[in-house]
Design an enzyme around this catalytic site. Structure first.
Site, PDB file in Angstrom:
ATOM      1  N   VAL A 213      29.096 -40.478  43.280  1.00  0.00           N
ATOM      2  CA  VAL A 213      27.913 -41.332  43.168  1.00  0.00           C
ATOM      3  C   VAL A 213      27.291 -41.521  44.553  1.00  0.00           C
ATOM      4  O   VAL A 213      28.007 -41.678  45.538  1.00  0.00           O
ATOM      5  CB  VAL A 213      28.308 -42.729  42.622  1.00  0.00           C
ATOM      6  CG1 VAL A 213      27.109 -43.656  42.529  1.00  0.00           C
ATOM      7  CG2 VAL A 213      29.010 -42.615  41.288  1.00  0.00           C
ATOM      8  N   CYS A 214      25.966 -41.517  44.614  1.00  0.00           N
ATOM      9  CA  CYS A 214      25.252 -41.891  45.835  1.00  0.00           C
ATOM     10  C   CYS A 214      23.968 -42.609  45.429  1.00  0.00           C
ATOM     11  O   CYS A 214      23.856 -43.092  44.312  1.00  0.00           O
ATOM     12  CB  CYS A 214      24.986 -40.676  46.734  1.00  0.00           C
ATOM     13  SG  CYS A 214      23.736 -39.543  46.098  1.00  0.00           S
ATOM     14  N   ARG A 215      22.985 -42.646  46.319  1.00  0.00           N
ATOM     15  CA  ARG A 215      21.750 -43.369  46.028  1.00  0.00           C
ATOM     16  C   ARG A 215      20.906 -42.651  44.983  1.00  0.00           C
ATOM     17  O   ARG A 215      20.432 -43.252  44.033  1.00  0.00           O
ATOM     18  CB  ARG A 215      20.949 -43.560  47.324  1.00  0.00           C
ATOM     19  CG  ARG A 215      19.661 -44.321  47.140  1.00  0.00           C
ATOM     20  CD  ARG A 215      18.956 -44.543  48.490  1.00  0.00           C
ATOM     21  NE  ARG A 215      17.586 -44.945  48.266  1.00  0.00           N
ATOM     22  CZ  ARG A 215      16.560 -44.111  48.110  1.00  0.00           C
ATOM     23  NH1 ARG A 215      16.757 -42.810  48.155  1.00  0.00           N
ATOM     24  NH2 ARG A 215      15.348 -44.569  47.907  1.00  0.00           N
TER      25      ARG A 215
ATOM     26  N   GLY B 154      21.580 -38.906  44.127  1.00  0.00           N
ATOM     27  CA  GLY B 154      22.225 -37.709  43.595  1.00  0.00           C
ATOM     28  C   GLY B 154      22.359 -36.574  44.586  1.00  0.00           C
ATOM     29  O   GLY B 154      23.081 -35.613  44.336  1.00  0.00           O
TER      30      GLY B 154
ATOM     31  N   MET C 117      22.454 -44.242  42.119  1.00  0.00           N
ATOM     32  CA  MET C 117      22.307 -45.669  41.866  1.00  0.00           C
ATOM     33  C   MET C 117      20.861 -46.055  41.541  1.00  0.00           C
ATOM     34  O   MET C 117      20.625 -47.069  40.896  1.00  0.00           O
ATOM     35  CB  MET C 117      22.805 -46.476  43.080  1.00  0.00           C
ATOM     36  CG  MET C 117      24.318 -46.395  43.276  1.00  0.00           C
ATOM     37  SD  MET C 117      25.278 -46.972  41.849  1.00  0.00           S
ATOM     38  CE  MET C 117      24.945 -48.736  41.884  1.00  0.00           C
TER      39      MET C 117
END
Length: 98
Positions: free
Chosen positions: A62-64, A66, A90
């Site tokens: 997971v990141c901000r 993708g 996110m």
């Protein structure tokens, strides 16, 4: 590279299925909210901390948005880990945060 949508992750969590989330955002980003149960390993540290991960477990990155999680997925896959990238990150997450 395998992908999973944010809604698919949310459904798995709601069904109490085991989901091993690794959030590769920076510490200050995670402090603003993360998916409950996610472990924070910033992308820049992932190569040095991958020994903490179990190759028999599938991890969801997971990141901000993708992008960084996609890089993390490729890195871990190249070392023999089972990994999927949560597309949209996110920014697309509509579930709970802590």
């Amino acid at each position: 590279m395998k992908d999973i949508t944010t809604s698919e992750v949310a459904k798995k969590l709601a069904a109490k299925q085991p989901v091993h989330l690794i959030d590769v955002r920076e510490v200050d980003e995670v402090a603003q909210g993360k998916i409950p149960g996610a472990v924070n390993i910033p992308l820049g540290l992932l190569e040095f901390r991958m020994h903490e991960l179990d190759k028999s477990v599938e991890y969801t990155m997971v990141c901000r948005s993708g992008g960084r999680s996609g890089m993390a997925t490729q890195l871990l896959e190249s070392h023999g880990y089972k990994v999927v990238n949560m597309t949209g990150g996110m920014l697309a997450w509509e579930g709970d945060v802590e």
